[in-house]
Motif scaffolding. Structure first.
Motif, mmCIF file in Angstrom:
data_model
loop_
_atom_site.group_PDB
_atom_site.id
_atom_site.type_symbol
_atom_site.label_atom_id
_atom_site.label_comp_id
_atom_site.label_asym_id
_atom_site.label_seq_id
_atom_site.Cartn_x
_atom_site.Cartn_y
_atom_site.Cartn_z
ATOM 1 N N ILE A 110 0.764 -1.115 -0.031
ATOM 2 C CA ILE A 110 -0.053 0.009 -0.166
ATOM 3 C C ILE A 110 0.858 1.248 -0.028
ATOM 4 N N THR A 111 1.749 1.115 0.821
ATOM 5 C CA THR A 111 2.608 2.388 0.972
ATOM 6 C C THR A 111 3.599 2.636 -0.524
ATOM 7 N N ALA A 112 4.075 1.677 -1.033
ATOM 8 C CA ALA A 112 4.637 1.516 -2.320
ATOM 9 C C ALA A 112 3.820 2.081 -3.399
ATOM 10 N N VAL A 113 2.611 1.734 -3.493
ATOM 11 C CA VAL A 113 1.625 2.287 -4.408
ATOM 12 C C VAL A 113 1.486 3.840 -4.447
ATOM 13 N N PHE A 114 1.097 4.317 -3.171
ATOM 14 C CA PHE A 114 1.343 5.737 -3.366
ATOM 15 C C PHE A 114 2.608 6.582 -3.451
ATOM 16 N N ILE A 115 3.586 6.112 -3.233
ATOM 17 C CA ILE A 115 4.695 6.414 -3.306
ATOM 18 C C ILE A 115 5.104 6.468 -4.960
ATOM 19 N N LEU A 116 4.773 5.294 -5.639
ATOM 20 C CA LEU A 116 4.943 5.444 -7.222
ATOM 21 C C LEU A 116 3.849 6.238 -7.860
ATOM 22 N N LEU A 117 2.717 6.555 -7.185
ATOM 23 C CA LEU A 117 1.579 7.556 -7.874
ATOM 24 C C LEU A 117 2.028 8.868 -7.517
ATOM 25 N N ASN A 118 3.303 8.836 -6.916
ATOM 26 C CA ASN A 118 3.917 10.462 -6.460
ATOM 27 C C ASN A 118 2.929 11.071 -5.745
ATOM 28 N N LYS A 119 2.108 10.260 -5.008
ATOM 29 C CA LYS A 119 1.304 10.678 -3.957
ATOM 30 C C LYS A 119 1.596 10.810 -2.423
ATOM 31 N N ALA A 120 3.078 10.656 -2.239
ATOM 32 C CA ALA A 120 3.665 10.368 -1.061
ATOM 33 C C ALA A 120 5.029 10.687 -1.056
ATOM 34 N N THR A 121 5.250 11.843 -1.701
ATOM 35 C CA THR A 121 6.708 12.136 -1.719
ATOM 36 C C THR A 121 7.195 12.868 -0.426
ATOM 37 N N VAL A 122 7.390 12.519 0.567
ATOM 38 C CA VAL A 122 7.637 13.189 1.760
ATOM 39 C C VAL A 122 8.821 12.633 2.342
ATOM 40 N N LEU A 123 9.645 11.717 1.746
ATOM 41 C CA LEU A 123 10.890 11.182 2.389
ATOM 42 C C LEU A 123 10.740 10.132 3.656
ATOM 43 N N TYR A 124 11.307 9.409 3.930
ATOM 44 C CA TYR A 124 11.192 8.447 4.979
ATOM 45 C C TYR A 124 10.860 8.901 6.385
ATOM 46 N N THR A 125 11.084 10.273 6.511
ATOM 47 C CA THR A 125 11.025 10.899 7.796
ATOM 48 C C THR A 125 9.664 11.544 7.932
ATOM 49 N N PHE A 126 9.142 11.750 6.529
ATOM 50 C CA PHE A 126 7.730 12.531 6.504
ATOM 51 C C PHE A 126 7.294 13.556 7.454
ATOM 52 N N TYR A 127 8.148 14.540 7.476
ATOM 53 C CA TYR A 127 8.110 15.625 8.251
ATOM 54 C C TYR A 127 6.991 16.529 7.862
ATOM 55 N N ALA A 128 5.965 17.041 8.700
ATOM 56 C CA ALA A 128 5.134 17.864 8.340
ATOM 57 C C ALA A 128 5.960 19.462 8.151
ATOM 58 N N PRO A 129 5.445 20.256 7.234
ATOM 59 C CA PRO A 129 4.111 20.334 6.646
ATOM 60 C C PRO A 129 4.017 19.132 5.274
ATOM 61 N N LEU A 130 5.084 18.663 5.053
ATOM 62 C CA LEU A 130 4.774 17.820 3.758
ATOM 63 C C LEU A 130 3.672 16.956 4.212
ATOM 64 N N MET A 131 2.813 16.744 3.240
ATOM 65 C CA MET A 131 1.544 15.609 3.386
ATOM 66 C C MET A 131 1.577 14.904 2.449
ATOM 67 N N ALA A 132 1.339 13.578 2.597
ATOM 68 C CA ALA A 132 1.225 12.321 1.932
ATOM 69 C C ALA A 132 -0.288 11.907 1.825
#
Length: 541
Positions: free
Chosen positions: A102-124
């Motif tokens: 599930i995680t990989a799908v949304f990264i590949l769709l470019n809807k989760a380009t937030v790095l592995y630390t996923f800091y806010a205000p970046l939102m996936a």
């Protein structure tokens, strides 16, 4: 090992190696882009590749490999898993795998380009956070299965210390479960409601603090399985003995105690945290030096004892007696040696004044690649060279062993180019997480370019190492001759009584909880009390 237990363990190893190949490819693309000599094709974004690389190698590869290794260690030393434990382990595996997909799908769709630390205000996309939550929940399920198996062994042997490798497995999973409480809290309470639009903002300082409550113990979750191999497996591989059972157990307990309340040393430049609490956690960070030095002493004592038993003389004569042509030993040993500069870099990162020089530069990435991508991964390769054939009922041939030695040299050389150039570029101020397109116009960019090219060279060599590792993996799973490969478990050098206090889990978990509460309660109260105006509820958002 029980064949059904072996299937559970090898399933985890399969996912780990798939993650290695895909994550390594993304890493190669990264360093090529950073060199300024390459542009990603098909509209693929740099940060999309960077996120995939970090998630697959930092979280997926490590978690799956470690859990597979721990299940096999428990099955080998504490007896075959019962049906309930094995079924629970499979549930954990499939929940983790589902979350990864599930995680990989949304990264590949470019809807989760937030790095592995996923800091806010970046939102996936919410699916990214839900997938990560499933990975954590699945790992908890596997952890509870391990605890149940160890508890069953203890009930049958009430006045005995648990087998050393099983004891270490339980400590490792305890550290993981306690550490992931932080990332689970920020994902479930903050990120998922925020990404679903249920709230319009979250407290960034709290989210970063909860992440780094998890982020630094994560490093020890990677390291402890490598330490398991160094302490228990390598002495058997070389034909020697474990220096001390009690010393090994004590060092693992100290890692559990001192790895948790240290997250603030990743937040030294952030406002909103009282400097006194940062200072305290820096001190606690340096306490980890104690079990690290204990480990180094124990390992080299085992090596020296082995060398002396083979007739070595002089101060360093024992070094010649070590089995340098055995990849099961050579790969982890190179990892051990590389951990020396990695530890020195860690001291810089955790020191307030020195950290100001390297903070948020590519130096930190170089340090990361010395610890995880060298010391840990090389040890995981060394483990694979006996664990995979043991699980698949095959043997590693002399030709494959030679290829594994070449792979170790390729990896070490590639990492020398990559990590060294990252450290030097970081000292010159080259930014972390940035592509050439974002820093190419900076006045200092010309100074950084030679080091970025060196990183690309190192990355290319490392990818060759990954290809060789995949060839070895395919051989050991499908092609190697059928046979029996030993699961090497070392014995102590002398008969010693292991104090039962080491198995007093209420004591050690109680002390861990007190240290965490001491280090975080007042700072969290300050963050909540001083949250921005307009925050609701508990002011987490």
């Amino acid at each position: 090992m029980n064949k059904r237990d072996a299937k559970l363990a090898i399933a985890h190893i399969h996912v780990a190696y798939i993650a290695l190949l895909l994550g390594g490819l993304c890493g190669l693309l990264q360093v090529l882009v950073r060199s300024g000599k390459f542009t990603l094709p098909a509209g693929i974004g740099y940060y999309q590749v960077l996120t995939t690389h970090g998630i697959l190698l930092g979280l997926v590869l490590t978690t799956f490999f470690i859990i597979g290794f721990l299940f096999s260690s428990l099955s080998k030393t504490a007896g075959p898993l019962n049906n309930r434990v094995r079924t629970t382990g499979w549930i954990g595996f499939w929940v983790m795998t589902t979350g990864t997909v599930i995680t990989a799908v949304f990264i590949l769709l470019n809807k989760a380009t937030v790095l592995y630390t996923f800091y806010a205000p970046l939102m996936a996309h919410p699916g990214f956070y839900i997938g990560l939550a499933l990975v954590v929940v699945g790992s908890w399920t596997s952890g509870f299965a391990m605890f149940a198996h160890y508890g069953s062994w203890k009930k049958k042997h009430p006045k005995q210390a648990g087998p050393l490798l099983s004891f270490m497995s339980v400590i490792t999973m305890m550290l993981w479960l306690v550490a992931t409480l932080g990332v689970a809290a920020t994902v479930l309470i903050q990120y998922i409601p925020w990404s679903l639009g249920l709230v319009d903002k979250i407290d960034v300082l709290i989210s970063r603090t909860l992440f780094w409550y998890f982020g630094h113990p994560l490093v020890y979750f990677w390291l402890l399985p490598a330490y398991m191999a160094w302490y228990v497996i390598i002495p058997k591989v070389i034909g020697g003995k474990i220096f001390s059972d009690s010393l090994a157990r004590l060092s693992f307990i100290l890692f559990l105690l001192f790895s948790m309340p240290v997250g603030f040393h990743h937040q030294l430049t952030e406002p909103g945290i009282d400097p006194a609490w940062k200072y305290l956690q820096v001190i606690l960070t340096f306490m980890v030096v104690i079990p690290s030095l204990m480990t180094a002493f124990s390992l080299f004592a085992s090596f020296e004892q082995y060398g002396r038993s083979k007739g070595a003389t002089g101060t360093f004569g024992w070094i010649k007696k070590l089995p340098w042509h055995d990849a099961r030993f050579f790969a982890p040993f190179v990892g051990m040696v590389m951990f020396i500069p990695a530890g020195a870099g860690g001291i810089v990162n955790a020191s307030h004044q020195l950290n100001q020089v390297v903070h948020n530069t590519v130096w930190v990435t170089g340090h990361f690649h010395l610890t995880l991508a060298t010391s840990v991964i090389l040890t995981f390769f060394g483990i694979s060279y006996w664990l995979i054939p043991h699980l698949t009922g095959r043997i590693m041939t002399k030709e494959t062993n030679k290829l594994a030695l070449i792979q170790t040299w390729v990896w070490a050389i590639g990492m020398f180019f990559m990590s060294t150039s990252m450290h030097f570029a970081g000292l010159l101020g080259a930014p972390r997480r940035s592509s050439f397109s974002t820093y190419g116009n900076a006045p200092q960019a010309l100074e950084w370019i030679p080091y970025q090219i060196a990183q690309a060279v190192g990355g290319a060599i490392l990818f060759v190492g990954i290809v060789i590792a995949m060839i070895i993996y395919i051989d050991l799973v499908f092609l190697a001759p059928k046979g029996e490969t030993e699961f090497p478990v070392g014995e102590t050098a002398k008969c010693e009584h292991t104090p039962l206090i080491f198995d007093n889990w209420k004591l050690w978990l109680g002390i861990t909880a007190m240290l965490i509460l001491f280090a975080y309660t007042i700072p969290f109260m300050d963050m909540i009390e001083n949250a921005p105006p307009g925050s609701k509820g508990f002011k987490l958002w």
